[in-house]
Design a protein around this motif. Structure first.
Motif, PDB file in Angstrom:
ATOM      1  N   HIS A  25       0.820  -1.216   0.000  1.00  0.00           N
ATOM      2  CA  HIS A  25       0.000   0.000   0.000  1.00  0.00           C
ATOM      3  C   HIS A  25       0.854   1.267   0.000  1.00  0.00           C
ATOM      4  O   HIS A  25       0.394   2.326   0.396  1.00  0.00           O
ATOM      5  CB  HIS A  25      -0.925   0.013   1.218  1.00  0.00           C
ATOM      6  CG  HIS A  25      -1.702  -1.253   1.389  1.00  0.00           C
ATOM      7  ND1 HIS A  25      -2.708  -1.634   0.526  1.00  0.00           N
ATOM      8  CD2 HIS A  25      -1.605  -2.240   2.307  1.00  0.00           C
ATOM      9  CE1 HIS A  25      -3.214  -2.792   0.918  1.00  0.00           C
ATOM     10  NE2 HIS A  25      -2.557  -3.180   1.990  1.00  0.00           N
TER      11      HIS A  25
ATOM     12  N   PHE B   6       2.283   1.914  12.613  1.00  0.00           N
ATOM     13  CA  PHE B   6       1.776   0.577  12.324  1.00  0.00           C
ATOM     14  C   PHE B   6       1.538  -0.206  13.616  1.00  0.00           C
ATOM     15  O   PHE B   6       2.204   0.020  14.624  1.00  0.00           O
ATOM     16  CB  PHE B   6       2.780  -0.220  11.485  1.00  0.00           C
ATOM     17  CG  PHE B   6       2.825   0.146  10.023  1.00  0.00           C
ATOM     18  CD1 PHE B   6       2.088   1.186   9.490  1.00  0.00           C
ATOM     19  CD2 PHE B   6       3.638  -0.570   9.169  1.00  0.00           C
ATOM     20  CE1 PHE B   6       2.140   1.509   8.148  1.00  0.00           C
ATOM     21  CE2 PHE B   6       3.710  -0.265   7.822  1.00  0.00           C
ATOM     22  CZ  PHE B   6       2.955   0.776   7.302  1.00  0.00           C
TER      23      PHE B   6
ATOM     24  N   GLU C 280      -0.632   3.978   4.989  1.00  0.00           N
ATOM     25  CA  GLU C 280      -1.648   3.355   5.838  1.00  0.00           C
ATOM     26  C   GLU C 280      -1.380   1.866   5.864  1.00  0.00           C
ATOM     27  O   GLU C 280      -1.255   1.241   4.805  1.00  0.00           O
ATOM     28  CB  GLU C 280      -3.049   3.610   5.272  1.00  0.00           C
ATOM     29  CG  GLU C 280      -3.552   5.008   5.474  1.00  0.00           C
ATOM     30  CD  GLU C 280      -4.995   5.122   5.009  1.00  0.00           C
ATOM     31  OE1 GLU C 280      -5.874   4.482   5.640  1.00  0.00           O
ATOM     32  OE2 GLU C 280      -5.224   5.821   4.017  1.00  0.00           O
ATOM     33  N   GLN C 281      -1.321   1.298   7.045  1.00  0.00           N
ATOM     34  CA  GLN C 281      -1.068  -0.134   7.155  1.00  0.00           C
ATOM     35  C   GLN C 281      -2.221  -0.941   6.569  1.00  0.00           C
ATOM     36  O   GLN C 281      -2.006  -1.915   5.865  1.00  0.00           O
ATOM     37  CB  GLN C 281      -0.825  -0.523   8.613  1.00  0.00           C
ATOM     38  CG  GLN C 281      -0.416  -1.968   8.781  1.00  0.00           C
ATOM     39  CD  GLN C 281      -0.077  -2.317  10.218  1.00  0.00           C
ATOM     40  OE1 GLN C 281      -0.359  -1.561  11.145  1.00  0.00           O
ATOM     41  NE2 GLN C 281       0.526  -3.474  10.413  1.00  0.00           N
ATOM     42  N   TYR C 282      -3.438  -0.538   6.889  1.00  0.00           N
ATOM     43  CA  TYR C 282      -4.635  -1.235   6.399  1.00  0.00           C
ATOM     44  C   TYR C 282      -5.598  -0.225   5.791  1.00  0.00           C
ATOM     45  O   TYR C 282      -6.590   0.134   6.400  1.00  0.00           O
ATOM     46  CB  TYR C 282      -5.323  -1.995   7.541  1.00  0.00           C
ATOM     47  CG  TYR C 282      -4.430  -2.971   8.252  1.00  0.00           C
ATOM     48  CD1 TYR C 282      -3.915  -4.072   7.588  1.00  0.00           C
ATOM     49  CD2 TYR C 282      -4.111  -2.806   9.591  1.00  0.00           C
ATOM     50  CE1 TYR C 282      -3.101  -4.984   8.236  1.00  0.00           C
ATOM     51  CE2 TYR C 282      -3.290  -3.698  10.248  1.00  0.00           C
ATOM     52  CZ  TYR C 282      -2.796  -4.793   9.577  1.00  0.00           C
ATOM     53  OH  TYR C 282      -1.986  -5.693  10.216  1.00  0.00           O
ATOM     54  N   PRO C 283      -5.315   0.273   4.580  1.00  0.00           N
ATOM     55  CA  PRO C 283      -6.205   1.273   3.998  1.00  0.00           C
ATOM     56  C   PRO C 283      -7.603   0.717   3.755  1.00  0.00           C
ATOM     57  O   PRO C 283      -7.776  -0.431   3.356  1.00  0.00           O
ATOM     58  CB  PRO C 283      -5.520   1.632   2.683  1.00  0.00           C
ATOM     59  CG  PRO C 283      -4.630   0.483   2.368  1.00  0.00           C
ATOM     60  CD  PRO C 283      -4.247  -0.128   3.682  1.00  0.00           C
TER      61      PRO C 283
ATOM     62  N   LYS D  19       2.878   9.380   5.528  1.00  0.00           N
ATOM     63  CA  LYS D  19       2.926   8.056   6.142  1.00  0.00           C
ATOM     64  C   LYS D  19       1.979   7.121   5.398  1.00  0.00           C
ATOM     65  O   LYS D  19       0.860   7.493   5.071  1.00  0.00           O
ATOM     66  CB  LYS D  19       2.495   8.109   7.609  1.00  0.00           C
ATOM     67  CG  LYS D  19       3.505   8.700   8.523  1.00  0.00           C
ATOM     68  CD  LYS D  19       3.016   8.614   9.963  1.00  0.00           C
ATOM     69  CE  LYS D  19       3.965   9.337  10.877  1.00  0.00           C
ATOM     70  NZ  LYS D  19       3.529   9.310  12.260  1.00  0.00           N
TER      71      LYS D  19
ATOM     72  N   GLU E  15     -11.910   0.769  12.004  1.00  0.00           N
ATOM     73  CA  GLU E  15     -11.578   0.193  13.315  1.00  0.00           C
ATOM     74  C   GLU E  15     -12.814  -0.312  13.999  1.00  0.00           C
ATOM     75  O   GLU E  15     -13.859   0.168  13.945  1.00  0.00           O
ATOM     76  CB  GLU E  15     -10.890   1.222  14.210  1.00  0.00           C
ATOM     77  CG  GLU E  15      -9.560   1.672  13.655  1.00  0.00           C
ATOM     78  CD  GLU E  15      -8.451   0.651  13.813  1.00  0.00           C
ATOM     79  OE1 GLU E  15      -8.477  -0.157  14.776  1.00  0.00           O
ATOM     80  OE2 GLU E  15      -7.566   0.640  12.964  1.00  0.00           O
TER      81      GLU E  15
END
Length: 139
Positions: free
Chosen positions: A14, A44, A132-135, A130, A139
């Motif tokens: 990503h 992250f 995004e770890q999980y775009p 930065k 949450e």
């Protein structure tokens, strides 16, 4: 003593933007502590395996790799890993699925004495966006 490291995102599933930071960290911190500091800097979650790699290229057959389940990850320090990396590069791979690949360099700035009023490690400079770890995940 405090070392200033340049952490640069090279690749990742990503990774659509360039990102890098300057991280001040004690030279006696372990590779596991460096792993934690990089995750904190990029924002992250610590939910995947990782490794450090010394080589001219991350994909080199002759690369020396230290994975998260190797005892060396808690024994090697910032100081010792860079002495082993002379003439090579230091890479950090996080999450083998998304393949977040970072290159770690010592800055030209000399090591300096720790300031007792400062909490280390700390990001002192950042550029880019930065990743995004999980775009797209809520949450």
């Amino acid at each position: 003593m405090i070392e200033t490291l340049k952490i640069k995102l090279l690749d990742g599933m990503h990774a659509h933007n360039e990102w890098e930071c300057a991280l001040e960290i004690p030279i006696d911190h372990s590779l596991d502590e460096l792993h934690q500091a990089i995750l904190c800097a990029v924002g992250f979650d610590n939910d995947h395996m990782y490794e450090f790699c010394i080589a001219s290229s991350y994909y080199s057959r002759s690369a020396q790799r230290i994975s998260c389940d190797d005892n060396k990850v808690t024994q090697e320090t910032i100081e010792t890993i860079f002495s082993k990396a002379k003439g090579k590069k230091l890479f950090y791979m996080f999450d083998y699925g998304d393949s977040w690949l970072f290159q770690i360099n010592k800055s030209r700035k000399k090591c300096f004495s720790e300031n007792p009023d400062t909490f280390y490690p700390r990001v002192v400079l950042e550029s880019g966006v930065k990743p995004e770890q999980y775009p797209g995940w809520d949450e």
